[in-house]
Design a protein around this motif. Structure first.
Motif, mmCIF file in Angstrom:
data_model
loop_
_atom_site.group_PDB
_atom_site.id
_atom_site.type_symbol
_atom_site.label_atom_id
_atom_site.label_comp_id
_atom_site.label_asym_id
_atom_site.label_seq_id
_atom_site.Cartn_x
_atom_site.Cartn_y
_atom_site.Cartn_z
ATOM 1 N N TRP A 36 0.851 -1.180 0.000
ATOM 2 C CA TRP A 36 0.000 0.000 0.000
ATOM 3 C C TRP A 36 0.895 1.242 0.000
ATOM 4 C CZ3 TRP A 36 -1.430 -4.611 1.721
ATOM 5 C CH2 TRP A 36 -2.770 -5.019 1.571
ATOM 6 N N VAL A 37 0.364 2.355 -0.431
ATOM 7 C CA VAL A 37 1.125 3.601 -0.473
ATOM 8 C C VAL A 37 0.366 4.673 0.293
ATOM 9 C CG1 VAL A 37 0.057 4.377 -2.645
ATOM 10 C CG2 VAL A 37 2.305 5.264 -1.987
ATOM 11 N N ALA A 38 1.102 5.601 0.891
ATOM 12 C CA ALA A 38 0.475 6.714 1.612
ATOM 13 C C ALA A 38 1.458 7.866 1.717
ATOM 14 C CB ALA A 38 0.036 6.275 3.012
ATOM 15 N N GLY A 39 0.907 9.078 1.786
ATOM 16 C CA GLY A 39 1.737 10.256 1.982
ATOM 17 C C GLY A 39 2.404 10.725 0.704
ATOM 18 N N ASP A 40 3.522 11.425 0.855
ATOM 19 C CA ASP A 40 4.188 12.025 -0.302
ATOM 20 C C ASP A 40 4.698 10.998 -1.292
ATOM 21 O OD1 ASP A 40 3.699 14.612 0.440
ATOM 22 O OD2 ASP A 40 5.705 15.016 1.210
ATOM 23 N N ALA A 41 4.890 9.754 -0.879
ATOM 24 C CA ALA A 41 5.282 8.709 -1.826
ATOM 25 C C ALA A 41 4.188 8.452 -2.856
ATOM 26 C CB ALA A 41 5.618 7.413 -1.090
ATOM 27 N N SER A 42 2.960 8.859 -2.555
ATOM 28 C CA SER A 42 1.848 8.688 -3.494
ATOM 29 C C SER A 42 1.619 9.941 -4.335
ATOM 30 C CB SER A 42 0.565 8.351 -2.729
ATOM 31 O OG SER A 42 0.092 9.467 -2.001
ATOM 32 N N GLY A 43 2.353 11.019 -4.031
ATOM 33 C CA GLY A 43 2.183 12.307 -4.698
ATOM 34 C C GLY A 43 2.319 13.420 -3.673
ATOM 35 N N ILE A 44 2.980 14.500 -4.039
ATOM 36 C CA ILE A 44 3.282 15.560 -3.077
ATOM 37 C C ILE A 44 2.006 16.306 -2.701
ATOM 38 C CG2 ILE A 44 4.687 17.585 -2.603
ATOM 39 C CD1 ILE A 44 6.216 14.908 -3.044
ATOM 40 N N GLU A 45 1.747 16.338 -1.395
ATOM 41 C CA GLU A 45 0.518 16.953 -0.897
ATOM 42 C C GLU A 45 0.770 17.453 0.526
ATOM 43 O OE1 GLU A 45 -4.245 15.789 -1.203
ATOM 44 O OE2 GLU A 45 -2.706 14.296 -1.641
ATOM 45 N N GLU A 46 -0.222 18.055 1.126
ATOM 46 C CA GLU A 46 -0.086 18.567 2.484
ATOM 47 C C GLU A 46 -0.039 17.427 3.501
ATOM 48 O OE1 GLU A 46 0.176 21.890 3.477
ATOM 49 O OE2 GLU A 46 0.440 22.188 1.334
ATOM 50 N N ALA A 47 0.557 17.707 4.659
ATOM 51 C CA ALA A 47 0.683 16.692 5.711
ATOM 52 C C ALA A 47 -0.683 16.214 6.198
ATOM 53 C CB ALA A 47 1.495 17.241 6.883
ATOM 54 N N SER A 48 -1.680 17.098 6.183
ATOM 55 C CA SER A 48 -3.023 16.696 6.620
ATOM 56 C C SER A 48 -3.553 15.560 5.751
ATOM 57 C CB SER A 48 -3.978 17.894 6.559
ATOM 58 O OG SER A 48 -3.558 18.921 7.422
ATOM 59 N N ALA A 49 -3.373 15.682 4.435
ATOM 60 C CA ALA A 49 -3.812 14.625 3.524
ATOM 61 C C ALA A 49 -2.989 13.359 3.723
ATOM 62 C CB ALA A 49 -3.713 15.106 2.078
ATOM 63 N N ALA A 50 -1.694 13.528 3.981
ATOM 64 C CA ALA A 50 -0.835 12.357 4.208
ATOM 65 C C ALA A 50 -1.316 11.551 5.405
ATOM 66 C CB ALA A 50 0.610 12.812 4.419
ATOM 67 N N MET A 51 -1.744 12.230 6.464
ATOM 68 C CA MET A 51 -2.223 11.520 7.645
ATOM 69 C C MET A 51 -3.479 10.713 7.340
ATOM 70 S SD MET A 51 -1.438 14.057 10.875
ATOM 71 C CE MET A 51 -2.029 15.592 10.160
ATOM 72 N N VAL A 52 -4.396 11.292 6.566
ATOM 73 C CA VAL A 52 -5.631 10.567 6.240
ATOM 74 C C VAL A 52 -5.325 9.399 5.311
ATOM 75 C CG1 VAL A 52 -7.975 10.752 5.368
ATOM 76 C CG2 VAL A 52 -6.935 12.708 6.515
ATOM 77 N N GLU A 53 -4.439 9.619 4.334
ATOM 78 C CA GLU A 53 -4.045 8.507 3.469
ATOM 79 C C GLU A 53 -3.416 7.376 4.290
ATOM 80 O OE1 GLU A 53 -3.168 10.202 -1.014
ATOM 81 O OE2 GLU A 53 -1.480 9.786 0.323
ATOM 82 N N GLY A 54 -2.624 7.746 5.281
ATOM 83 C CA GLY A 54 -2.035 6.739 6.151
ATOM 84 C C GLY A 54 -3.101 5.929 6.874
ATOM 85 N N ARG A 55 -4.140 6.627 7.366
ATOM 86 C CA ARG A 55 -5.249 5.922 8.027
ATOM 87 C C ARG A 55 -5.917 4.934 7.064
ATOM 88 N NH1 ARG A 55 -5.136 6.578 13.610
ATOM 89 N NH2 ARG A 55 -4.430 8.694 14.035
#
Length: 366
Positions: free
Chosen positions: A295-314
């Motif tokens: 699975w992928v999450a955070g900036d490894a999936s595309g550069i975005e804000e940290a808030s989005a990275a946290m939700v992708e991680g969830r």
């Protein structure tokens, strides 16, 4: 023969996305190993002294380094389900054995076998080519944040900032807070790339933001003693007269590239997407890649804000736990996607939405 460490879920990267993935999966009952190359977990969060935007679910109004503490407290409350190994680098993935190799420090080498993996490796800073860009005194913005916000060391006395995205604006403000003079911010584009609230704070401090300008040379013999900047025309060609800037630090905030080496080694389907700032893996709504165990999450999936990275991680942690056969609350999945869609709404998220549409798949063929 090196030892083999086995775990239900391996999370590569202990930043915002990785910690959230670990917490989510461990909350469902998974045994999780988090591998972080830095000396401490938290990733970029521990360097961020500004308050976050978004909603209360994404810790709006809380400073980044405090959010890192909140996530680590959540992990600590899970009764030892998560082990975090810092100063440890994943050096390779061997798909024939489904084994990762890891190096802790400079001498301890071992292998990891995980049933499932969330890759949250973040991003690498870009740098511009120009004469003398290898002089001591030329920094990436992340390095400046590390010096100031982790170690309490100012990089120099007077800085030229290159790049007016959020990072360039925020670091410029932090430099001024630390008593460092910012000579100017130069930006090649015709408009500021970061949020206006950050730009307004910088302008109130009297820092000039020079649009349609770029750096053309660093001056100095053994260290940076100045810089030359020059205007750009509509085609981004140099025009007008060059201008010398007095500075002893040149700080580069010209973008990030996703760190995706593991996906290439794992044979995941990849695509170059300019809106996401580089090659990223294709993924479905669960954040699973074409490799059924990754699975992928955070900036490894595309550069975005940290808030989005946290939700992708969830989302990734939830989905990996579900794939492990653990009991999960299905309602949480939809809630996470509602939060993520909200973060990407409006004009600000238009670029991200356009990029994700190119790598999003409805499902993987068996």
């Amino acid at each position: 023969m090196s030892k083999i460490v086995e775990t239900d879920l391996l999370v590569i990267g202990g930043g915002a996305a990785g910690l959230c993935a670990a917490a989510e999966a461990a909350g469902a009952g998974a045994n999780v190993l988090v591998v972080e190359s830095d000396l401490h977990p938290g990733g970029q969060l521990v360097k961020q002294t500004h308050k976050f935007f978004g909603s209360k679910d994404e810790y709006a109004g809380t400073r980044g380094f405090k959010i890192a503490g909140v996530l680590l407290d959540e992990i600590a409350s899970l009764g030892g389900k998560v082990k975090i190994c810092c100063n440890t680098t994943i050096t390779g993935y061997y798909p024939e054995d489904r084994v990762y190799t890891a190096m802790e420090g400079e001498e301890k080498y071992y292998r990891i076998k995980a049933k499932k993996t969330v890759v949250a490796t973040g991003a690498q800073e870009k740098i511009l080519p120009f004469p003398n860009n290898d002089l001591p005194g030329v920094y990436g913005a992340g390095a400046v944040q590390t010096l100031m916000n982790l170690y309490g060391v100012v990089p120099g006395k007077k800085v030229l900032m290159v790049g007016a995205g959020n990072i360039g604006l925020i670091v410029s403000y932090q430099l001024r807070q630390a008593g460092v003079e910012v000579a100017a911010i130069v930006e090649a584009m015709p408009k500021i790339g970061g949020y206006w609230v950050h730009a307004a704070k910088v302008r109130r401090l009297g820092i000039p933001i020079l649009l349609r300008h770029t750096i053309v040379e660093a001056l100095g013999d053994k260290v940076v003693e100045g810089a030359v900047i020059q205007p750009l025309d509509d085609n981004f060609a140099l025009t007008g007269e060059p201008q010398k800037i007095d500075c002893d630090i040149i700080c580069m905030a010209v973008g990030l590239s996703p760190s995706t080496e593991i996906f290439w080694q794992a044979g995941a389907k990849m695509q170059y997407v300019p809106q996401l700032c580089g090659y990223v893996p294709l993924r479905d709504k669960s954040m699973r890649t074409s490799n059924a165990d990754l699975w992928v999450a955070g900036d490894a999936s595309g550069i975005e804000e940290a808030s989005a990275a946290m939700v992708e991680g969830r989302i990734a942690g939830f989905s990996a736990a579900k794939a492990l056969g653990l009991p999960v609350n299905e309602a949480k999945f939809n809630d996470y996607w509602t939060r993520l869609d909200h973060l990407r709404a409006g004009e600000v998220g238009e670029k991200i939405r356009a990029g994700i549409s190119q790598v999003f798949v409805s499902g993987w063929e068996a």
